[in-house]
Every structure is written in C-alpha cells, then in structure tokens.
Design an enzyme around this catalytic site. Structure first.
Site, short mmCIF file in Angstrom:
data_model
loop_
_atom_site.label_atom_id
_atom_site.label_comp_id
_atom_site.label_asym_id
_atom_site.label_seq_id
_atom_site.Cartn_x
_atom_site.Cartn_y
_atom_site.Cartn_z
N ASP A 152 -61.67 4.25 -24.27
CA ASP A 152 -60.42 3.59 -24.63
C ASP A 152 -59.32 4.09 -23.68
OD1 ASP A 152 -58.49 2.22 -26.37
OD2 ASP A 152 -57.91 4.24 -26.98
N ASP A 161 -55.12 3.49 -24.18
CA ASP A 161 -53.89 3.96 -24.82
C ASP A 161 -54.17 5.00 -25.89
OD1 ASP A 161 -52.06 2.36 -23.36
OD2 ASP A 161 -52.63 0.63 -24.56
N ASP A 197 -59.39 6.91 -29.89
CA ASP A 197 -58.46 7.67 -30.74
C ASP A 197 -58.06 6.96 -32.02
OD1 ASP A 197 -56.82 5.75 -29.17
OD2 ASP A 197 -55.15 6.77 -30.15
#
Length: 271
Positions: free
Chosen positions: A13, A15, A214
C-alpha cells in the site's frame, strides 16, 4: 520466512504505509527500496491512487515498468516486459468511473445521503483535503474505475448506503482518509491474486509473497499474501485478518515509511 530471492514478490500500500500519512514523504524507506532494486525484487504498489499517480510515483521511487494495482484493485497494470499478455498494458475491472459517479448521484438524490465525491470539487479543494502537492492533485482526479468520497452522514446511514451499493454490484472500502466506491469485481485481494497468477505463469516457478498495509481496506491484500505487515495507522477501526498469527503477521510500532522499513526488517533482515 521469506528470503531475498527471485521467488519473492512484495505488494505494498502507499498512503500511510510506504508514504507518510501527512507529508507523503518516503525517505525512511529509501535504504530498503535501494536494496530491493539491487536484488531485483518486484515491489508492486497497491493503492487507492490512480494509475496516473502511481506511474509518477514509480518514476520517483525507481520502480518504472513494474506492475501496479490502482484504485483499490479496479485497475491492474502489467509489467512492461509482459507486452505479449492479452490484457497488456492494463486491466480494468467492472464498472467505469462515469457509471459509478452517475449511480452515486442518483442514490444521493433519491435518499439524501450526505457525502462529497472528488468529482464534485475542484483541484484546490482536493489539495486542501488530501495534503497532496499541486502537481499530484490533477493526477488524483484521473479516476478510471472508482470514485473517492468523504462521508458526511451517520454510521446508520453508512450501513444503508453500503447495502444500496452492494445491490448495484458495487462495494465501499474504507481508506486512511477517504472512502472508495468500486465494482465488486475489483478489490485489492482479487487484484493481488490475479497478479500472482501472472507472475507464476511468467516465471514458471514457486512464489513467496509479502504484503504491507495500514488500514482496514488493506485487509484483502494482506489476506492474499504469505506474510503480512500491518503498519501502525490512524484508522479508528482495526485491521482484521483471517489468519492472524505471529509467524505470518507482524504489527509495527512505527507509522508510515519508518514502519514499512520496520516490517521488512522483521521478515527480511537476516535474508
């Protein structure tokens, strides 16, 4: 445990994971990026960002030509060397952006849902919302197969909205800052599984996969790989995985690119 060999493929991922949640910087990950490049380990960026954004980031990170997954799995770009693949250069899953945007407008008009899509605002507003530098904002608005929105209604209304989307073949994914609407044929988990199949076909060998994310929306990605790093994030909801055991899953103490590097240290420092 994974090893730095040709059988390893890493899915990450962006961001809040490889990129800092607030500044979008990635300096804390530089050493590992250099090491992966030197070992020719593929790093597949897997994000809610658009293809245009990811291509620009690939150039910045030194990952040009590698496969990537954009718009939460609604867009899959193939490795530049796979130019004989029937889906080259990239595959779009299901409904296109304009179809999704029109449906969202009808649902809002019919039921009064309170949300704002990025198609509803100008670049200055999106820059304020996202914290993106001006040169990236125009790229963020080039969505091909999803719509990004800010939800401004109650949790009960969110549940009803989610049901309406599902009845229309769409799904709602929570990101670190926004919500994302895309076709049910998309999704990070399905995109990762599809790309893994292509890697096996191209290499003709076994594959070991490691993923990093996250937010709750990264769970399908992390469920689809052999080893998972949950980078400490800012979502109010936890990242819940189907197979959550310490041999397979590591949770970092640090946020963003520092946590990203911490996760690779955990699984690959001895490799």
């Amino acid at each position: 445990m994974p090893a730095l060999t040709e059988s390893l493929v890493i899915f990450s991922d962006l961001d809040g994971t490889l990129l800092d949640h607030n500044t979008h910087e990635w300096d804390a990950a530089r050493a590992w990026l250099t090491r992966l490049t030197s070992k020719q380990i593929p790093l597949v960026l897997c994000s809610s960002k658009t293809a245009a954004e990811i291509i620009a980031l690939q150039k910045e990170l030194g990952l040009q030509g590698q496969p990537f997954i954009a718009e939460n799995g609604a867009v899959i770009a193939l490795d530049e060397s796979w130019n004989d693949h029937p889906d080259y250069p990239r595959l779009l899953a299901g409904a296109r952006h304009e179809e999704i945007r029109l449906l969202l407008g009808r649902l809002r008009d019919t039921h009064g849902y309170k949300f704002t899509g990025i198609s509803d605002v100008d670049e200055d507003t999106l820059a304020e919302w996202s914290g993106l530098p001006p040169k990236r904002v125009s790229l963020a608005m080039l969505q091909e197969a999803s719509e990004t929105l800010i939800w401004r209604d109650s949790d009960d209304r969110l549940a009803a909205f989610t049901t309406e989307l599902e009845q229309n073949g769409l799904m709602l994914i929570e990101g670190g800052r926004f919500w994302h609407v895309l076709d049910q044929q998309g999704g990070k988990g399905q995109a990762v599984a599809w790309l893994m199949k292509q890697y096996r076909a191209q290499r003709g060998s076994s594959l070991t996969t490691l993923g990093l994310g996250d937010a709750p929306g990264d769970a399908p990605l992390l469920d689809a790989v052999d080893y998972a790093v949950i980078v400490k994030g800012y979502s109010r909801n936890p990242v819940i995985l189907k197979q959550d055991n310490p041999e397979r899953v590591y949770r970092t103490e640090q946020h963003g690119p520092a946590g990203w590097s911490e996760g690779l240290d955990h699984f690959l420092a001895d490799a």
